[in-house]
Design a protein around this motif. Sequence first.
Motif, PDB file in Angstrom:
ATOM      1  N   VAL A 125       0.813  -1.238  -0.055  1.00  0.00           N
ATOM      2  CA  VAL A 125      -0.441   0.094  -0.118  1.00  0.00           C
ATOM      3  C   VAL A 125       1.205   1.355  -0.488  1.00  0.00           C
ATOM      4  N   TRP A 126       2.037   1.677  -0.460  1.00  0.00           N
ATOM      5  CA  TRP A 126       3.148   1.771  -0.567  1.00  0.00           C
ATOM      6  C   TRP A 126       3.022   2.911  -1.801  1.00  0.00           C
ATOM      7  N   GLU A 127       3.067   4.227  -2.012  1.00  0.00           N
ATOM      8  CA  GLU A 127       2.732   4.872  -3.556  1.00  0.00           C
ATOM      9  C   GLU A 127       2.965   4.107  -4.409  1.00  0.00           C
ATOM     10  N   GLY A 128       4.120   3.384  -4.271  1.00  0.00           N
ATOM     11  CA  GLY A 128       4.587   2.613  -5.580  1.00  0.00           C
ATOM     12  C   GLY A 128       3.646   1.703  -6.034  1.00  0.00           C
ATOM     13  N   GLY A 129       3.085   0.848  -4.708  1.00  0.00           N
ATOM     14  CA  GLY A 129       1.852  -0.162  -5.309  1.00  0.00           C
ATOM     15  C   GLY A 129       0.712   0.474  -5.893  1.00  0.00           C
ATOM     16  N   LEU A 130       0.086   1.620  -5.486  1.00  0.00           N
ATOM     17  CA  LEU A 130      -0.952   2.050  -5.808  1.00  0.00           C
ATOM     18  C   LEU A 130      -0.867   3.176  -6.652  1.00  0.00           C
ATOM     19  N   ARG A 131      -0.008   4.081  -7.170  1.00  0.00           N
ATOM     20  CA  ARG A 131      -0.285   5.493  -7.552  1.00  0.00           C
ATOM     21  C   ARG A 131      -0.288   4.755  -8.960  1.00  0.00           C
ATOM     22  N   VAL A 132      -0.549   5.130  -9.809  1.00  0.00           N
ATOM     23  CA  VAL A 132      -0.622   4.550 -11.542  1.00  0.00           C
ATOM     24  C   VAL A 132      -1.695   5.700 -12.086  1.00  0.00           C
ATOM     25  N   PRO A 133      -0.707   5.073 -13.615  1.00  0.00           N
ATOM     26  CA  PRO A 133      -0.905   6.304 -14.545  1.00  0.00           C
ATOM     27  C   PRO A 133      -2.959   6.182 -14.862  1.00  0.00           C
ATOM     28  N   LEU A 134      -3.510   7.714 -14.494  1.00  0.00           N
ATOM     29  CA  LEU A 134      -5.244   8.153 -15.419  1.00  0.00           C
ATOM     30  C   LEU A 134      -5.085   8.651 -16.432  1.00  0.00           C
ATOM     31  N   LEU A 135      -5.613   8.653 -17.616  1.00  0.00           N
ATOM     32  CA  LEU A 135      -5.258   9.096 -19.390  1.00  0.00           C
ATOM     33  C   LEU A 135      -6.818   9.535 -19.319  1.00  0.00           C
ATOM     34  N   VAL A 136      -7.821  10.346 -19.699  1.00  0.00           N
ATOM     35  CA  VAL A 136      -8.542  10.713 -20.506  1.00  0.00           C
ATOM     36  C   VAL A 136      -9.155  12.077 -20.978  1.00  0.00           C
ATOM     37  N   SER A 137      -9.713  11.558 -22.343  1.00  0.00           N
ATOM     38  CA  SER A 137      -9.448  12.086 -23.384  1.00  0.00           C
ATOM     39  C   SER A 137     -11.377  12.491 -23.704  1.00  0.00           C
ATOM     40  N   GLY A 138     -12.147  13.566 -24.418  1.00  0.00           N
ATOM     41  CA  GLY A 138     -13.013  13.033 -24.438  1.00  0.00           C
ATOM     42  C   GLY A 138     -13.788  14.931 -25.041  1.00  0.00           C
ATOM     43  N   PRO A 139     -15.335  14.502 -25.410  1.00  0.00           N
ATOM     44  CA  PRO A 139     -16.061  15.792 -25.325  1.00  0.00           C
ATOM     45  C   PRO A 139     -15.775  16.520 -23.761  1.00  0.00           C
ATOM     46  N   GLY A 140     -15.229  17.988 -24.077  1.00  0.00           N
ATOM     47  CA  GLY A 140     -15.705  18.934 -23.393  1.00  0.00           C
ATOM     48  C   GLY A 140     -13.675  18.994 -22.334  1.00  0.00           C
ATOM     49  N   THR A 141     -12.764  17.997 -22.520  1.00  0.00           N
ATOM     50  CA  THR A 141     -11.739  17.563 -22.082  1.00  0.00           C
ATOM     51  C   THR A 141     -10.420  18.563 -22.439  1.00  0.00           C
ATOM     52  N   GLY A 187       4.032  -6.658   6.179  1.00  0.00           N
ATOM     53  CA  GLY A 187       3.091  -7.826   6.320  1.00  0.00           C
ATOM     54  C   GLY A 187       1.570  -6.983   5.864  1.00  0.00           C
ATOM     55  N   PRO A 188       0.352  -7.364   6.809  1.00  0.00           N
ATOM     56  CA  PRO A 188      -0.514  -7.294   6.282  1.00  0.00           C
ATOM     57  C   PRO A 188      -0.611  -5.835   6.643  1.00  0.00           C
ATOM     58  N   ALA A 189      -1.268  -4.730   5.972  1.00  0.00           N
ATOM     59  CA  ALA A 189      -2.236  -3.105   5.981  1.00  0.00           C
ATOM     60  C   ALA A 189      -2.618  -2.285   5.559  1.00  0.00           C
ATOM     61  N   SER A 190      -3.637  -1.406   5.905  1.00  0.00           N
ATOM     62  CA  SER A 190      -4.402  -0.511   5.739  1.00  0.00           C
ATOM     63  C   SER A 190      -3.453   1.106   5.383  1.00  0.00           C
ATOM     64  N   ALA A 191      -4.378   1.031   4.837  1.00  0.00           N
ATOM     65  CA  ALA A 191      -3.839   3.034   4.312  1.00  0.00           C
ATOM     66  C   ALA A 191      -4.938   3.794   4.140  1.00  0.00           C
ATOM     67  N   ILE A 192      -4.687   5.134   4.692  1.00  0.00           N
ATOM     68  CA  ILE A 192      -5.778   5.842   4.872  1.00  0.00           C
ATOM     69  C   ILE A 192      -5.077   6.851   3.538  1.00  0.00           C
ATOM     70  N   ILE A 193      -5.937   7.958   2.822  1.00  0.00           N
ATOM     71  CA  ILE A 193      -5.663   9.253   2.643  1.00  0.00           C
ATOM     72  C   ILE A 193      -6.246  10.164   2.422  1.00  0.00           C
ATOM     73  N   LEU A 194      -6.509  11.476   2.842  1.00  0.00           N
ATOM     74  CA  LEU A 194      -6.841  12.554   3.462  1.00  0.00           C
ATOM     75  C   LEU A 194      -6.104  13.609   3.166  1.00  0.00           C
ATOM     76  N   ASP A 195      -6.658  14.974   2.096  1.00  0.00           N
ATOM     77  CA  ASP A 195      -5.740  15.775   1.954  1.00  0.00           C
ATOM     78  C   ASP A 195      -4.545  14.983   1.311  1.00  0.00           C
ATOM     79  N   SER A 196      -3.495  15.905   1.545  1.00  0.00           N
ATOM     80  CA  SER A 196      -2.209  15.616   0.782  1.00  0.00           C
ATOM     81  C   SER A 196      -1.461  14.720   2.225  1.00  0.00           C
ATOM     82  N   TYR A 197      -2.318  13.931   3.710  1.00  0.00           N
ATOM     83  CA  TYR A 197      -1.882  12.869   4.776  1.00  0.00           C
ATOM     84  C   TYR A 197      -2.630  11.910   3.912  1.00  0.00           C
ATOM     85  N   LYS A 198      -0.673  10.317   4.724  1.00  0.00           N
ATOM     86  CA  LYS A 198      -1.590   9.200   4.329  1.00  0.00           C
ATOM     87  C   LYS A 198      -0.875   8.679   5.025  1.00  0.00           C
ATOM     88  N   LEU A 199      -1.646   7.575   5.913  1.00  0.00           N
ATOM     89  CA  LEU A 199      -1.853   7.032   7.459  1.00  0.00           C
ATOM     90  C   LEU A 199      -1.582   5.997   7.198  1.00  0.00           C
TER      91      LEU A 199
END
Length: 470
Positions: free
Chosen positions: A289-305, A375-387
């Motif tokens: 659940v570190w950033e390298g496991g979760l943060r990925v690309p998102l690209l979106v094109s289409g009407p109004g973008t 080991g097992p983990a959970s993560a929470i992101i609120l604003d810019s903080y991540k626990l």
Amino acid sequence: MLRSAIPALFILAFLTAALPAQQPPNFVFLLGEGQGWNSLSVAMDPDVPGSKSATFRTPNFERLAASGMRFANFYAPSPRCTPSRATYFTGKNPALLRMTFVSAWTPDNPRLSTPAPLLEMPAEETTIAELLKARGYTTAHFGKWHVGRRLTPRDHGFDESDGPTSNGGPDNIAHPNPTQAYGIAERGMDFMERHAKAGQPFFVQMSQYGGRDFEDALPATVAEVQRWGLEGREAGAAAVALDVDITVGRILDKLEELGIAGSTYVLYTTDHGTPGRENGPLANGKGTVWEGGLRVPLLVSGPGTEPGSVSHVRVWGADLFPTIAELAGVDLALPKQLDGGSLARLLRSGGEGEVERLREEMVFHVPHYDSDPLGPASAIILDSYKLIRFYELDKPKLFDLSQDRGERHDLAEKLPEKTAELDRRLTAYLAEVHADLPEPNVKFDPSKASGERPPGRRDRRRPNRPRQNR
């Protein structure tokens, strides 16, 4: 004056009623497999040089980014493929769905925490395909399904599909790519053409299979990346990425050929980060659940973008379900307990604004012994903080992602009130959705490789050798 205006109003109302209703937009959802935040030659954050690959060349992804919006801070729902895919289909958190892992391990397997996760996406869940069908769309899914073997894509609202495929593809083999990489695109383009000519709005998802070896790419593609000076596993991974990029170019060309590029949304993201202890400037990778496991690309094109736009708003995979619903003009009530909110406002405003969700925070839950030695983990992101809560540690870790995307500086002791707040929110969410929690497993050995293995894969590493033409 009033009397003379009345006939004109009737005429205007008649003409308005006679006009054909505006055609809803089409959707092409491209889902990659294990491509991390910096796996494309597109800088996901133009201010961060390490947010693009230094070795991969993906010109058609650059083309897609130039035609629409990239999201600098997008998160997959899980660092594993099955849970993320389930969220993309339903808009619900894997913790709520109980779909938190990928395989049914035996009780003595050191990576299984109990109770075991669900491996079949529940039939009662409403998928994006079912929602769009009620709006008059025709739907298809081609490629890696991997959210169950008992229920098929048709059972979940897809009119056409390859069936309930897993890592081995329709033929259940060790190396479904490159055959499937190109086959998925061909089937998707055929579907697009048939329904575009029929004037019927469509939603098609094309989900790639994994692969990082020479065997997973066309010989010509392998030869191309070797001309770049790449060798070994790096060359294998680059060749697979280039094959996928080529298919993306063909899909974009087909939309233009059919004359529907301007009325079609194209979305690209992936299921989790790449394997490894680091993904460029991000820590760790797949299965964590570190950033390298979760943060990925998102690209979106289409009407109004806005072409070439970038959004720095922090968003995640659960947002795509309500986004597509709003863009499609769905006027039905959305399913309850959706964890995401629509990104439509961001797409129409150059990436600025806020996302309205049922709750402010984003929660990631991996109650299993996986790739992380902690080991097992959970993560929470609120604003810019991540626990991050590691269940085998006494204290959580806290990071300020706006200053420390690499998660190098634990602020838990410096910011005890923020740590306590996020810890309370995480506990409350997991209790609310009745999330499965891990049990200690003394057999866990983090030194062993983790993860599901496609059919036919051998346990030991093999040297990469270019394939001969067959």
